[in-house]
Structure formats: structure tokens, C-alpha cells
Design a protein around this motif. Structure first.
Motif, PDB file in Angstrom:
ATOM      1  N   HIS A 249       1.061  25.283 116.848  1.00  0.00           N
ATOM      2  CA  HIS A 249       1.646  24.116 116.158  1.00  0.00           C
ATOM      3  C   HIS A 249       2.039  24.468 114.722  1.00  0.00           C
ATOM      4  O   HIS A 249       2.982  23.914 114.179  1.00  0.00           O
ATOM      5  CB  HIS A 249       0.640  22.963 116.090  1.00  0.00           C
ATOM      6  CG  HIS A 249       0.214  22.458 117.427  1.00  0.00           C
ATOM      7  ND1 HIS A 249       1.013  21.672 118.212  1.00  0.00           N
ATOM      8  CD2 HIS A 249      -0.939  22.626 118.120  1.00  0.00           C
ATOM      9  CE1 HIS A 249       0.359  21.373 119.325  1.00  0.00           C
ATOM     10  NE2 HIS A 249      -0.822  21.946 119.302  1.00  0.00           N
TER      11      HIS A 249
ATOM     12  N   LEU B 223       5.928  22.493 121.128  1.00  0.00           N
ATOM     13  CA  LEU B 223       4.621  23.120 120.870  1.00  0.00           C
ATOM     14  C   LEU B 223       4.744  24.053 119.665  1.00  0.00           C
ATOM     15  O   LEU B 223       3.933  24.003 118.741  1.00  0.00           O
ATOM     16  CB  LEU B 223       4.138  23.933 122.075  1.00  0.00           C
ATOM     17  CG  LEU B 223       2.831  24.682 121.814  1.00  0.00           C
ATOM     18  CD1 LEU B 223       1.630  23.752 121.894  1.00  0.00           C
ATOM     19  CD2 LEU B 223       2.641  25.853 122.761  1.00  0.00           C
TER      20      LEU B 223
ATOM     21  N   HIS C   2       0.928  20.570 126.111  1.00  0.00           N
ATOM     22  CA  HIS C   2      -0.128  21.499 126.564  1.00  0.00           C
ATOM     23  C   HIS C   2      -0.134  21.660 128.090  1.00  0.00           C
ATOM     24  O   HIS C   2      -1.151  21.484 128.754  1.00  0.00           O
ATOM     25  CB  HIS C   2      -1.492  21.016 126.062  1.00  0.00           C
ATOM     26  CG  HIS C   2      -1.554  20.842 124.582  1.00  0.00           C
ATOM     27  ND1 HIS C   2      -1.185  19.670 123.948  1.00  0.00           N
ATOM     28  CD2 HIS C   2      -1.886  21.703 123.603  1.00  0.00           C
ATOM     29  CE1 HIS C   2      -1.327  19.815 122.635  1.00  0.00           C
ATOM     30  NE2 HIS C   2      -1.737  21.038 122.401  1.00  0.00           N
TER      31      HIS C   2
ATOM     32  N   HIS D  83      -8.533  18.589 118.766  1.00  0.00           N
ATOM     33  CA  HIS D  83      -7.188  18.022 118.921  1.00  0.00           C
ATOM     34  C   HIS D  83      -6.891  17.823 120.405  1.00  0.00           C
ATOM     35  O   HIS D  83      -7.557  18.359 121.269  1.00  0.00           O
ATOM     36  CB  HIS D  83      -6.136  18.852 118.184  1.00  0.00           C
ATOM     37  CG  HIS D  83      -5.462  19.932 118.971  1.00  0.00           C
ATOM     38  ND1 HIS D  83      -6.131  21.018 119.466  1.00  0.00           N
ATOM     39  CD2 HIS D  83      -4.178  20.088 119.356  1.00  0.00           C
ATOM     40  CE1 HIS D  83      -5.284  21.804 120.104  1.00  0.00           C
ATOM     41  NE2 HIS D  83      -4.087  21.258 120.060  1.00  0.00           N
TER      42      HIS D  83
ATOM     43  N   ALA E 184      -5.608  18.735 123.176  1.00  0.00           N
ATOM     44  CA  ALA E 184      -4.977  19.792 123.977  1.00  0.00           C
ATOM     45  C   ALA E 184      -5.272  19.638 125.465  1.00  0.00           C
ATOM     46  O   ALA E 184      -4.649  20.297 126.292  1.00  0.00           O
ATOM     47  CB  ALA E 184      -5.455  21.157 123.499  1.00  0.00           C
TER      48      ALA E 184
ATOM     49  N   LEU F 128      -2.030  15.101 119.192  1.00  0.00           N
ATOM     50  CA  LEU F 128      -1.450  16.214 119.957  1.00  0.00           C
ATOM     51  C   LEU F 128      -1.188  17.451 119.123  1.00  0.00           C
ATOM     52  O   LEU F 128      -1.155  18.559 119.633  1.00  0.00           O
ATOM     53  CB  LEU F 128      -0.144  15.766 120.618  1.00  0.00           C
ATOM     54  CG  LEU F 128      -0.285  14.879 121.849  1.00  0.00           C
ATOM     55  CD1 LEU F 128       1.090  14.499 122.350  1.00  0.00           C
ATOM     56  CD2 LEU F 128      -1.071  15.568 122.946  1.00  0.00           C
TER      57      LEU F 128
ATOM     58  N   ASP G  52      -5.204  26.389 122.557  1.00  0.00           N
ATOM     59  CA  ASP G  52      -3.794  26.775 122.424  1.00  0.00           C
ATOM     60  C   ASP G  52      -3.585  28.274 122.296  1.00  0.00           C
ATOM     61  O   ASP G  52      -2.486  28.736 121.996  1.00  0.00           O
ATOM     62  CB  ASP G  52      -3.181  26.075 121.196  1.00  0.00           C
ATOM     63  CG  ASP G  52      -3.095  24.567 121.391  1.00  0.00           C
ATOM     64  OD1 ASP G  52      -3.551  24.077 122.435  1.00  0.00           O
ATOM     65  OD2 ASP G  52      -2.573  23.880 120.501  1.00  0.00           O
TER      66      ASP G  52
END
Ligand code: ZN
Length: 314
Positions: A72, A97, A140, A206, A208, A226, A286
Motif C-alpha cells: 500500500h 493494492l 487482498h 488492517h 487484509a 483496507l 500483504d
């Protein structure tokens, strides 16, 4: 006349030699450049792992984001821009993303570069929507194994178009990987079945894990929304601590690509209300783990996450 002819012959020979040399240099250069392979650049470590499984030794693969890197917030370095401009194909996640790379990708697309968003392999109507996120969809997607299977087929298609001479290998690699993903899903479901349904509540830094929650029957609550670009406020932390106490959540989780302070603040808020909650471990959200470890692969990462979640919530 004879001397003129001689001079002409010598000149012709010179031209011929120069031309042949030039041709040799050109052909040598292009051989060295791609070795019969194409240059492929990927963004997140999940995508790098997927493309490696399909392309194998037939591609020169360079992933931009290593383990622990937050997509991000990731900005392209000068080195990245030169890797991207030398790429024949760029695979990225899409759905915003890689929020800070959008401009770079647009520039590449203007240069007629093949930039492929894996999210294009999915039907938009099946995605989780979000009015608060730039793309209007939750990006995600890798946490739904079935979506990752679609992404696998898409990579096979794209690489086969780029290198048709190796399409049989890509197809075989793709089929083998699809089987592994299906086996992974079966194993994950078995592990999750050992956790009572009312204990399937996942609290992370967060958001995800919405696709994970939808696939495997977890209620998922993220503190930061997000994207990690928005920080959680005091009110968010208080609300979350009430939720944890109310729902008797035993453990909450930090993420390897997000600073741990937000989740620690939630734990402190719960403790301040005379309750306890454990930090159940660090999840890979992530980004994958260290490339030399099992968690450095998509399959290893997913099993590690599910084992960590289930063990801490039991
Ligand atoms: Zn994220």
C-alpha cells in the motif's frame, strides 16, 4: 584497370567484414539480453512466487517487493523504474493494492508495455466491495484460494502468449500448481474445522483478511481499514477493545508488513478495562516470509497463518 578492380575488391571485402561484424555484434547483444528468455517483473512476493511456479527457468524474473514490504505504501525507486522499463511483461495485483505505483504503470502502458493486473482474471461482481477504498474493491484477493487459482490460469495464458514455444511447459506447470492449491484448500479446511465456529473471530491491524474470512467462515475485523495508509484513531482502538471484551476474543494478531503499535494499543486498551487478550502471533498479510523459509511461498504462508490463527484462538 587491374589496380582499380583490386581496390574495389579490397573495399568490398572491408564492407563485407564490417557488415558481418556488425551483424555478429547485434545478434550477440540480443542473445545476451534475453538468452531466449523474456524479462518479467512482478510487484508483491505472492505474485513473484506464483509467476516463478509457472515460468520456471524460461523467464528472467525480478520481484520488486520482498518479505515484510507493505504494497500500500511502496514507492518505486530509480532501480525499480529501470527494471520496469526493461521488462517484457509486468504482473501486478491491481485494484489499487500498489496505490503509489499506479502512475508508473500508466506510464509503462503508454510505452506499449504489457502490464497485467491479476485481478483482471476475476469477475468484479464476485469481489468484496468497499466505498472507502480507491478501487471500490478489496484488493487482498490472494486470500481466496479459488481466486488464486484463477490468477494461476491467467499467468499461464499470458506467459504462453509471450513465449508460445514453451506453452506446453507453462500449461503443465499451471496444472501441477492448481493441484497443489486444491490440496492446500483441503488441508486448511481440516485445520479450521478443529476450531469451534463461535471462536472464529480474527482481529488484525488492517483489513487484509476479508476474503479469507468469507472463504473459511471467520468474522474479520481490521483496525486500519483496507489500506495501511490510514492510521487508526483513539476511538477506533476503544471500539475494538469493547468488541474484544464483548465477544471474549482470546487473541489478536500483528502483521509482518505493518508496524505492531496499533495492535499493541488495542491490547493495552483491553488491559485497561481489566480484561486480557493475547497477541496470538504475527501473520503474513500483504507479503510472504523470508524467501529461504517455507513461509516464503504462498502455500507455506497460508498454512503458517491458519495454524497460527487456530492455535491462538483455541
Ligand atoms: Zn493490505
Amino acid at each position: 584497370m587491374k589496380t582499380k578492380q583490386k581496390i574495389f575488391n579490397t573495399r568490398m571485402k572491408k564492407y563485407l567484414i564490417i557488415t558481418l561484424c556488425t551483424l555478429a555484434i547485434i545478434s550477440c547483444k540480443s542473445e545476451k539480453k534475453d538468452n531466449g528468455k523474456i524479462n518479467v517483473v512482478t510487484t508483491t512476493s505472492m505474485i513473484t512466487d506464483l509467476v516463478k511456479n509457472i515460468g520456471g527457468d524460461y523467464i528472467n524474473l525480478q520481484g520488486l517487493m520482498g518479505s515484510g514490504v507493505d504494497p500500500h505504501l511502496y514507492k518505486a525507486s530509480e532501480g525499480d523504474v529501470s527494471k520496469l522499463s526493461e521488462a517484457d511483461i509486468i504482473f501486478y495485483n491491481g485494484l489499487h493494492l500498489e496505490g503509489k505505483l499506479v502512475e508508473v504503470f500508466e506510464k509503462m502502458a503508454h510505452q506499449n508495455k504489457k502490464t497485467i493486473a491479476l485481478s483482471d482474471a476475476l469477475d468484479e461482481n464476485t469481489l468484496i466491495g468497499s466505498e472507502f477504498f480507491a478501487s471500490n474493491y478489496d484488493p487482498h484477493i490472494w486470500f481466496n484460494v479459488d481466486y488464486w487459482k484463477e490468477a494461476t490460469k491467467y499467468v499461464v495464458k499470458q506467459l504462453s502468449e509471450a513465449l508460445p514455444e514453451h506453452q506446453a511447459v507453462f500449461k503443465a506447470n499451471g496444472e501441477a500448481y492448481l493441484n497443489k492449491l486444491e490440496a492446500l484448500k483441503t488441508r486448511l479446511n481440516k485445520i479450521i474445522q478443529t476450531l469451534p465456529e463461535d471462536q472464529r473471530v480474527l482481529v488484525t491491524a488492517h483489513d487484509a483478511f476479508n476474503y479469507f474470512g468469507k472463504s473459511f467462515g471467520f468474522e474479520v475485523v481490521g483496525l486500519q481499514g483496507l489500506s495501511t495508509a490510514t492510521e487508526a484513531g483513539v476511538q477506533d482502538v476503544q471500539k475494538m477493545s469493547d468488541f474484544i471484551i464483548d465477544r471474549k476474543v482470546k487473541a489478536i494478531f500483528i502483521e509482518s508488513s505493518v508496524p505492531r503499535r496499533t495492535i499493541e494499543a488495542v491490547k493495552a486498551a483491553v488491559n485497561a478495562k481489566n480484561h486480557d487478550v493475547e497477541i496470538g502471533g504475527s501473520l503474513y498479510s500483504d507479503a510472504l516470509g523470508n524467501p529461504d523459509s517455507i513461509e516464503g511461498t504462498y502455500i507455506g504462508m497460508f498454512e503458517y497463518n491458519v495454524n497460527t490463527i487456530v492455535n491462538a484462538l483455541k
